[in-house]
Scaffold this active site. Structure first.
Site, mmCIF file in Angstrom:
data_model
loop_
_atom_site.group_PDB
_atom_site.id
_atom_site.type_symbol
_atom_site.label_atom_id
_atom_site.label_comp_id
_atom_site.label_asym_id
_atom_site.label_seq_id
_atom_site.Cartn_x
_atom_site.Cartn_y
_atom_site.Cartn_z
ATOM 1 N N ASP A 44 -6.918 4.383 -4.763
ATOM 2 C CA ASP A 44 -7.633 4.223 -3.490
ATOM 3 C C ASP A 44 -8.270 5.588 -3.223
ATOM 4 O O ASP A 44 -8.479 6.361 -4.179
ATOM 5 C CB ASP A 44 -6.661 3.808 -2.367
ATOM 6 C CG ASP A 44 -7.372 3.403 -1.077
ATOM 7 O OD1 ASP A 44 -8.011 2.337 -1.064
ATOM 8 O OD2 ASP A 44 -7.315 4.154 -0.082
ATOM 9 N N LYS A 71 0.861 -1.186 0.000
ATOM 10 C CA LYS A 71 0.000 0.000 0.000
ATOM 11 C C LYS A 71 0.892 1.229 0.000
ATOM 12 O O LYS A 71 2.054 1.148 0.418
ATOM 13 C CB LYS A 71 -0.871 0.011 1.262
ATOM 14 C CG LYS A 71 -2.097 0.886 1.168
ATOM 15 C CD LYS A 71 -3.222 0.231 0.403
ATOM 16 C CE LYS A 71 -4.346 1.185 0.115
ATOM 17 N NZ LYS A 71 -5.497 0.514 -0.508
HETATM 18 P P1 NDP Z 1 -13.120 7.786 -2.634
HETATM 19 O O1 NDP Z 1 -12.214 8.869 -2.209
HETATM 20 O O2 NDP Z 1 -13.490 7.675 -4.062
HETATM 21 O O3 NDP Z 1 -14.464 7.864 -1.786
HETATM 22 C C1 NDP Z 1 -14.508 7.947 -0.389
HETATM 23 C C2 NDP Z 1 -15.872 8.495 -0.043
HETATM 24 O O4 NDP Z 1 -16.035 8.486 1.364
HETATM 25 C C3 NDP Z 1 -16.079 9.934 -0.487
HETATM 26 O O5 NDP Z 1 -17.402 10.082 -0.865
HETATM 27 C C4 NDP Z 1 -15.752 10.714 0.788
HETATM 28 O O6 NDP Z 1 -16.352 11.971 0.834
HETATM 29 C C5 NDP Z 1 -16.346 9.806 1.815
HETATM 30 N N1 NDP Z 1 -15.782 9.988 3.137
HETATM 31 C C6 NDP Z 1 -14.490 10.246 3.480
HETATM 32 N N2 NDP Z 1 -14.364 10.296 4.810
HETATM 33 C C7 NDP Z 1 -15.592 10.056 5.311
HETATM 34 C C8 NDP Z 1 -16.114 9.980 6.623
HETATM 35 N N3 NDP Z 1 -15.347 10.157 7.685
HETATM 36 N N4 NDP Z 1 -17.433 9.702 6.753
HETATM 37 C C9 NDP Z 1 -18.220 9.511 5.675
HETATM 38 N N5 NDP Z 1 -17.780 9.586 4.415
HETATM 39 C C10 NDP Z 1 -16.494 9.855 4.242
HETATM 40 O O7 NDP Z 1 -12.494 6.414 -2.119
HETATM 41 P P2 NDP Z 1 -12.835 4.937 -2.573
HETATM 42 O O8 NDP Z 1 -14.270 4.815 -2.886
HETATM 43 O O9 NDP Z 1 -11.832 4.510 -3.565
HETATM 44 O O10 NDP Z 1 -12.500 4.135 -1.241
HETATM 45 C C11 NDP Z 1 -13.451 4.007 -0.181
HETATM 46 C C12 NDP Z 1 -13.005 2.883 0.731
HETATM 47 O O11 NDP Z 1 -12.931 1.657 0.002
HETATM 48 C C13 NDP Z 1 -11.632 3.046 1.370
HETATM 49 O O12 NDP Z 1 -11.650 2.418 2.634
HETATM 50 C C14 NDP Z 1 -10.727 2.257 0.427
HETATM 51 O O13 NDP Z 1 -9.539 1.833 1.050
HETATM 52 C C15 NDP Z 1 -11.631 1.092 0.114
HETATM 53 N N6 NDP Z 1 -11.314 0.364 -1.112
HETATM 54 C C16 NDP Z 1 -11.262 1.009 -2.317
HETATM 55 C C17 NDP Z 1 -10.997 0.289 -3.468
HETATM 56 C C18 NDP Z 1 -11.069 0.908 -4.819
HETATM 57 O O14 NDP Z 1 -11.038 0.157 -5.796
HETATM 58 N N7 NDP Z 1 -11.178 2.214 -4.939
HETATM 59 C C19 NDP Z 1 -10.675 -1.151 -3.406
HETATM 60 C C20 NDP Z 1 -10.854 -1.740 -2.109
HETATM 61 C C21 NDP Z 1 -11.130 -0.982 -1.010
HETATM 62 P P3 NDP Z 1 -15.480 13.240 0.411
HETATM 63 O O15 NDP Z 1 -15.058 12.993 -1.006
HETATM 64 O O16 NDP Z 1 -16.411 14.387 0.584
HETATM 65 O O17 NDP Z 1 -14.314 13.260 1.354
#
Ligand code: NDP
Length: 445
Positions: A164, A124
């Site tokens: 991510d 990571k």
């Molecule tokens: P993104 O940045 O695309 O999305 C994250 C989302 O969560 C955004 O909408 C963000 O809002 C919101 N967010 C951030 N902090 C908070 C909080 N404290 N409470 C509520 N909402 C929050 O990230 P991903 O979708 O890529 O990743 C999301 C999760 O999935 C992470 O844990 C990541 O490690 C995991 N993951 C991702 C993968 C991928 O393929 N992308 C693969 C496997 C796991 P805002 O933008 O307003 O901050």
């Protein structure tokens, strides 16, 4: 195995690395039984070698903003374990990024990648850089500076980063562009690439689709499906987006989305043009959740609240770590939630997991549920090395099968005497055994 002693030693070496210690403890507690049944693991020091990363690389990332001001961020790559394949895991750009978070994510990635059955080790990386509110050119300059250091550490057979939080298709493009220039080669060194230059179809949706495929397997195992189910989702990023699409396709109704400042509740369901609207807002780099409630009058915004207070059948936390706490879990149990499947990495606190499991809610951890993202990244690597592009249907079918197989592995290793599937145990044991046995074969290195 003496979990307490191992944890004490680890805490002494890495004081204050809360998320990393939390992730290690969870895995050790799950695998304790199978570890003790296999004395060869103990004599080869498998756990002691597994819980420390192979190496951690830290570097500075200087960049210049549009006003000519110089900024310095920190960049990291944690190469955790490559027993079953090259290091593989995403890059996170977010101000909260620190070594503890990246080590927790890298550690989890070992087991997740093992579960996919594809040959990928765990790693990571990322930076404390905040892409929010930055212009395209600032993002590009940052990515280029980041890659100026990272490129020496990675390679298609060595270490293959992906996206991510804060790293989507745009960032992967800028990172890959710089890598290509420095290395003077066009290889599968990053995944999540654009489809025109080596990316795989379905990769953007893969984590969210896979999350819902897995949750559907959980329901199927109990004779149910998504039809008519009310679903709460948190976040609205890469993962949440795909999850919302797939729940809609399978006949469920998603009623929440969230951001760090609160959640929106839309009792009519987040479908069609509403998803398109969210995607537009997201692309414009704005505060994405609140405006939804202005645009669609039946939706309401709840400031600084978690979506888990909304009654649902299935909850899909898809935002970030530790976003579902004990109180949230109690709300879910009291409102009759059947299943909690983690689209994000470690979104539920240990106390929340305890409450859910105690109440026999079908709870499945991120390392199994969200493995679809890295699985399709693995498929992207295969397509790159064979210089072929598969159709969306072919990738989707493979993703579907991988998720069903991961579910079966969890059931095999996690079902208790009463028939309750402890998916945490199942995922940890299944993921661990493959890596541990490989480490045994490979000697002490
Ligand atoms: P993104 O940045 O695309 O999305 C994250 C989302 O969560 C955004 O909408 C963000 O809002 C919101 N967010 C951030 N902090 C908070 C909080 N404290 N409470 C509520 N909402 C929050 O990230 P991903 O979708 O890529 O990743 C999301 C999760 O999935 C992470 O844990 C990541 O490690 C995991 N993951 C991702 C993968 C991928 O393929 N992308 C693969 C496997 C796991 P805002 O933008 O307003 O901050």
């Amino acid at each position: 195995m003496d979990v307490e002693k191992i944890m004490l030693d680890l805490e002494k070496k890495h004081p204050g690395e809360v998320e990393y210690l939390q992730a290690v403890r969870e895995v050790l507690e799950s695998i304790e039984e199978v570890y003790n049944e296999n004395p060869q693991f103990q004599s080869a020091g498998i756990v002691e070698r597994l819980i420390e990363p192979d190496r951690v690389l830290t570097f500075k990332v200087p960049w210049v903003d549009d006003n000519g001001k110089v900024h310095v961020n920190l960049g990291y790559r944690v190469q955790f374990n490559n027993a079953i394949g090259p290091y593989k895991g995403g890059l996170r750009f977010h101000p909260s990024v620190n070594l503890s978070i990246l080590k927790f994510l890298g550690f989890e990635q070992i087991f997740k990648n093992s579960l996919t059955t594809l040959p990928m080790g765990g790693g990571k990386g990322g930076s404390d850089f905040n892409p929010k509110g930055k212009s395209n050119t600032e993002i590009m300059r940052f990515c280029q500076s980041f890659m100026l250091e990272l490129w020496k550490l990675i390679g298609p057979e060595t270490d293959v980063p992906a996206g991510d939080i804060g790293v989507g298709a745009r960032e992967i493009g800028y990172l890959y562009g710089m890598y290509k220039k420095l290395a003077r080669e066009h290889t599968g060194v990053l995944t999540g690439k654009g489809v025109n230059w080596g990316g795989s179809l379905i990769r953007p949706e893969a984590t969210g689709f896979g999350t819902v495929y897995f949750a559907n397997e959980i329901l199927k195992n109990k004779g149910m499906d998504f039809k008519g189910k009310t679903v709460t989702v948190s976040g609205f990023g890469n993962v949440a987006w795909g999850a919302v699409q797939k729940v809609n396709e399978l006949g469920g109704k998603v009623v929440t989305l969230s951001g760090p400042d609160g959640y929106v509740y839309d009792p009519e369901g987040i479908t069609g043009e509403k998803v398109d609207y969210m995607l537009e807002l997201r692309a414009s780099n704005q505060d994405i959740v609140k405006p939804y409630s202005y645009e669609f009058p039946n939706a309401q915004f709840f400031e600084n609240k978690h979506p888990w207070e909304v009654k649902c059948d299935v909850a899909l936390p898809c935002a970030t770590q530790n976003e579902l706490n004990k109180e949230d879990a109690e709300h879910l149990v009291n409102s009759g939630c059947i299943c909690v499947a983690e689209g994000a990495n470690m979104p539920s606190t240990p106390e929340a997991i305890e409450v859910l499991q105690e109440a026999k809610v079908l709870f499945a951890p991120g390392k199994a549920v969200n493995a679809g993202g890295v699985a399709v990244s693995g498929l992207e690597m295969t397509q790159n090395s064979s210089k072929l592009n598969w159709s969306a249907d072919e990738v989707d079918a493979r993703l579907h099968k991988i998720m069903a197989d991961i579910h079966s592995a969890c059931v095999k290793h996690g079902t208790d005497a009463e028939g309750y599937v402890n998916y945490v145990k199942g995922a940890n044991v299944a993921g661990f055994l493959k890596v541990a046995n490989s480490m045994l074969d490979l000697g002490v290195v």
